[in-house]
Design a protein around this motif. Structure first.
Motif, PDB file in Angstrom:
ATOM      1  N   TRP A  11     -16.474   2.590   2.583  1.00 41.17           N
ATOM      2  CA  TRP A  11     -16.906   2.620   3.816  1.00 41.17           C
ATOM      3  C   TRP A  11     -18.181   3.087   4.544  1.00 41.17           C
ATOM      4  O   TRP A  11     -19.342   2.701   4.608  1.00 41.17           O
ATOM      5  N   GLY A  15      -5.320   0.621   8.147  1.00 41.64           N
ATOM      6  CA  GLY A  15      -5.125   0.571   9.301  1.00 41.64           C
ATOM      7  C   GLY A  15      -6.093   0.568  10.429  1.00 41.64           C
ATOM      8  O   GLY A  15      -5.595   0.634  11.264  1.00 41.64           O
ATOM      9  N   ARG A  16      -7.271   0.713   9.918  1.00 32.15           N
ATOM     10  CA  ARG A  16      -8.120   0.191  10.889  1.00 32.15           C
ATOM     11  C   ARG A  16      -8.923  -0.994  10.573  1.00 32.15           C
ATOM     12  O   ARG A  16      -9.596  -2.052   9.980  1.00 32.15           O
ATOM     13  N   ASN A  17      -8.752  -1.692  12.255  1.00 30.48           N
ATOM     14  CA  ASN A  17     -10.145  -2.686  12.435  1.00 30.48           C
ATOM     15  C   ASN A  17     -11.296  -2.453  13.165  1.00 30.48           C
ATOM     16  O   ASN A  17     -11.885  -1.825  13.994  1.00 30.48           O
ATOM     17  N   MET A  32     -10.273  -2.203   4.385  1.00 29.72           N
ATOM     18  CA  MET A  32      -9.795  -1.177   6.199  1.00 29.72           C
ATOM     19  C   MET A  32      -9.423  -1.826   6.591  1.00 29.72           C
ATOM     20  O   MET A  32      -8.075  -0.699   6.752  1.00 29.72           O
ATOM     21  N   LYS A  33      -8.610  -2.762   6.715  1.00 38.74           N
ATOM     22  CA  LYS A  33      -7.767  -2.682   7.607  1.00 38.74           C
ATOM     23  C   LYS A  33      -6.206  -3.253   6.680  1.00 38.74           C
ATOM     24  O   LYS A  33      -5.118  -2.036   7.295  1.00 38.74           O
ATOM     25  N   LYS A  34      -6.375  -3.498   5.723  1.00 39.77           N
ATOM     26  CA  LYS A  34      -4.938  -3.483   5.072  1.00 39.77           C
ATOM     27  C   LYS A  34      -4.421  -1.953   4.363  1.00 39.77           C
ATOM     28  O   LYS A  34      -4.023  -1.666   3.930  1.00 39.77           O
ATOM     29  N   ASP A  59      -5.381 -12.007   2.094  1.00 41.92           N
ATOM     30  CA  ASP A  59      -4.664 -11.949   2.462  1.00 41.92           C
ATOM     31  C   ASP A  59      -3.014 -12.923   1.890  1.00 41.92           C
ATOM     32  O   ASP A  59      -1.992 -11.824   1.380  1.00 41.92           O
ATOM     33  N   LYS A  62     -14.408  -5.556   4.756  1.00 43.34           N
ATOM     34  CA  LYS A  62     -13.181  -5.056   6.329  1.00 43.34           C
ATOM     35  C   LYS A  62     -11.919  -5.254   5.983  1.00 43.34           C
ATOM     36  O   LYS A  62     -11.243  -4.521   6.482  1.00 43.34           O
ATOM     37  N   PHE A  63     -11.369  -5.873   5.255  1.00 42.17           N
ATOM     38  CA  PHE A  63      -9.929  -6.080   4.644  1.00 42.17           C
ATOM     39  C   PHE A  63      -9.201  -4.916   3.749  1.00 42.17           C
ATOM     40  O   PHE A  63      -8.519  -4.802   5.031  1.00 42.17           O
ATOM     41  N   GLU A 112     -13.368 -13.909   8.782  1.00 41.32           N
ATOM     42  CA  GLU A 112     -11.310 -14.616   9.267  1.00 41.32           C
ATOM     43  C   GLU A 112     -11.250 -14.700   8.571  1.00 41.32           C
ATOM     44  O   GLU A 112     -10.337 -14.525   8.566  1.00 41.32           O
TER      45      GLU A 112
END
Length: 399
Positions: free
Chosen positions: A17, A339-341, A334-336, A363, A331-332, A356
């Motif tokens: 990141w 846990g950051r969007n 970081m989210k998965k 996923d 982005k995926f 998106e």
């Protein structure tokens, strides 16, 4: 897709990141200067060349970018939320470290070229634009690059040490004149270094009966027809003015024009009715660049997915991966994984919707990220091309 949230995996995602933020900031600056036609003409390039490529690139960046680098480094450290998400770099880097990082990224992505790198190409040697000619709203003419004028070149390939690179640039050591097509006065297509570099691999693959969608100045058509193992080149082109200009001004200069067959028609309609195996190799090139090309690329990839006997390639497919889909993977992750969007570089509402959709597709994929090596395998161009083509084929009605 499942991600194992080990400390090693989470640390690698966080490092990536940071790499994404710094790399994107640097390359956004780089391509901004390309768009502004940055010109560094007060350097003796031939004398500098004797000191090596690294010295030339460093001197060019120092002369052309020093003020911009200092200003951006300051803004990233002191701009707060106005510079989000790039201001996160200041959490782990000083202003000087950010400036140094920007400088080194720019140096690694700018290269000096000799005029012979483009002028020795067979197309340049045999095809000449003898005068300015117009057919309808299409004009055939020439343009030029001055020595030291910054131009975008083709970024080819994923490198683990520089995973989020999406823009390369360069400049010539002397003036270069090149052919160009204008549509309503604006550049539509030109045979420049990025064009030549981006078509190298699709030309290597061309054999037997070839079909290409999009005519332009006929560079791909010319180079494919020069190959001994290419029997024919069928070109699908929608614009009748483009076809007329090509037939009258350029085609007579092609040594193997007997191999070339031009069909006036819509590429998306033509390929929908095309029989699998009617051609050995296909190459689509009817978009102007990234901005207008993403939807056309996805539309065409979805329609050619049914082919099993016709191999197909897409112009600047790697660039779509670099600019849109690899950041979506970041982005995926970081989210998965954390846990950051997070927010990516704003690319417009339509592109954001596609990203998106692609993240939701990832996923659902039966893949797993268990180790650091799995992250890099996911980011690799070969992996992403396969995933994006599958994504396109599963969402054919969306395009």
């Amino acid at each position: 897709m499942e991600i194992r949230k080990s400390n090693a995996v989470k640390d690698r995602i966080q490092d990536l990141w940071k790499n994404y933020l710094l790399s994107t900031a640097a390359q956004d600056m780089l391509l901004g200067e390309v768009a502004e036609h940055l010109y560094v003409g007060n350097l003796d390039f031939k004398q500098m060349a004797a000191r090596g490529d690294s010295y030339v690139s460093s001197a060019y960046v120092e002369t052309g970018f020093a003020d911009d680098i200092g200003e951006l480094a300051y803004e990233l450290c002191h701009g707060g939320e106005d510079m989000a998400p790039f201001s996160e770099l200041s959490d782990s880097m000083t202003e000087e470290e950010i400036g140094d990082g920007l400088f080194h990224i720019l140096v690694s992505h700018i290269k000096m070229y000799s005029a012979s790198d483009i002028l020795d190409n067979p197309y340049y040697r045999k095809v000449k634009v003898k005068r300015k000619t117009r057919e309808g709203h299409i004009t055939l003419t020439v343009n030029d690059y001055l020595p030291g004028e910054l131009i975008q070149t083709y970024h080819d390939g994923f490198r683990k040490e520089d995973p989020f690179a999406y823009g390369d640039a360069g400049f010539f050591d002397s003036r270069v004149v090149f052919p160009v097509l204008l549509e309503n006065g604006s550049v539509w297509m030109s045979v420049v270094l990025s064009e030549i570099e981006s078509m190298k691999e699709p030309l290597e693959k061309a054999k037997g009966n070839v079909i290409t969608y999009g005519l332009g100045l006929g560079y791909y058509t010319f180079m494919a027809s020069e190959k001994e193992d290419v029997e024919s080149v069928t070109v699908v082109e929608l614009n009748p003015h483009m076809i007329s200009l090509f037939k009258n001004q350029l085609l007579p200069q092609f040594p193997h024009q007997e191999k070339i067959h031009i069909v006036e028609g819509n590429a998306l309609t033509y390929v929908k009715n095309q029989e699998d195996g009617a051609f050995d190799f296909g190459f689509s090139d009817f978009w102007g660049g990234l901005e207008d090309g993403l939807f056309l690329y996805l539309s065409f990839a979805s329609r050619t997915a049914r082919f099993r006997r016709t191999i197909h390639d897409y112009w600047i497919e790697n660039a779509f991966i670099d600019a849109y889909f690899r950041p979506a993977v970041m982005k995926f992750l970081m989210k998965k994984g954390l846990g950051r969007n997070v927010i990516l570089l704003d690319q417009g509402k339509k592109v954001r919707r596609i990203c998106e959709q692609f993240i939701a597709f990832l996923d659902r994929e039966p893949l797993s990220v268990d180790r650091e090596e799995d992250i890099y395998r996911l980011l690799d161009t070969k992996t992403l091309v396969s995933l994006v083509r599958k994504f396109a084929s599963e969402n054919v009605e969306s395009w």
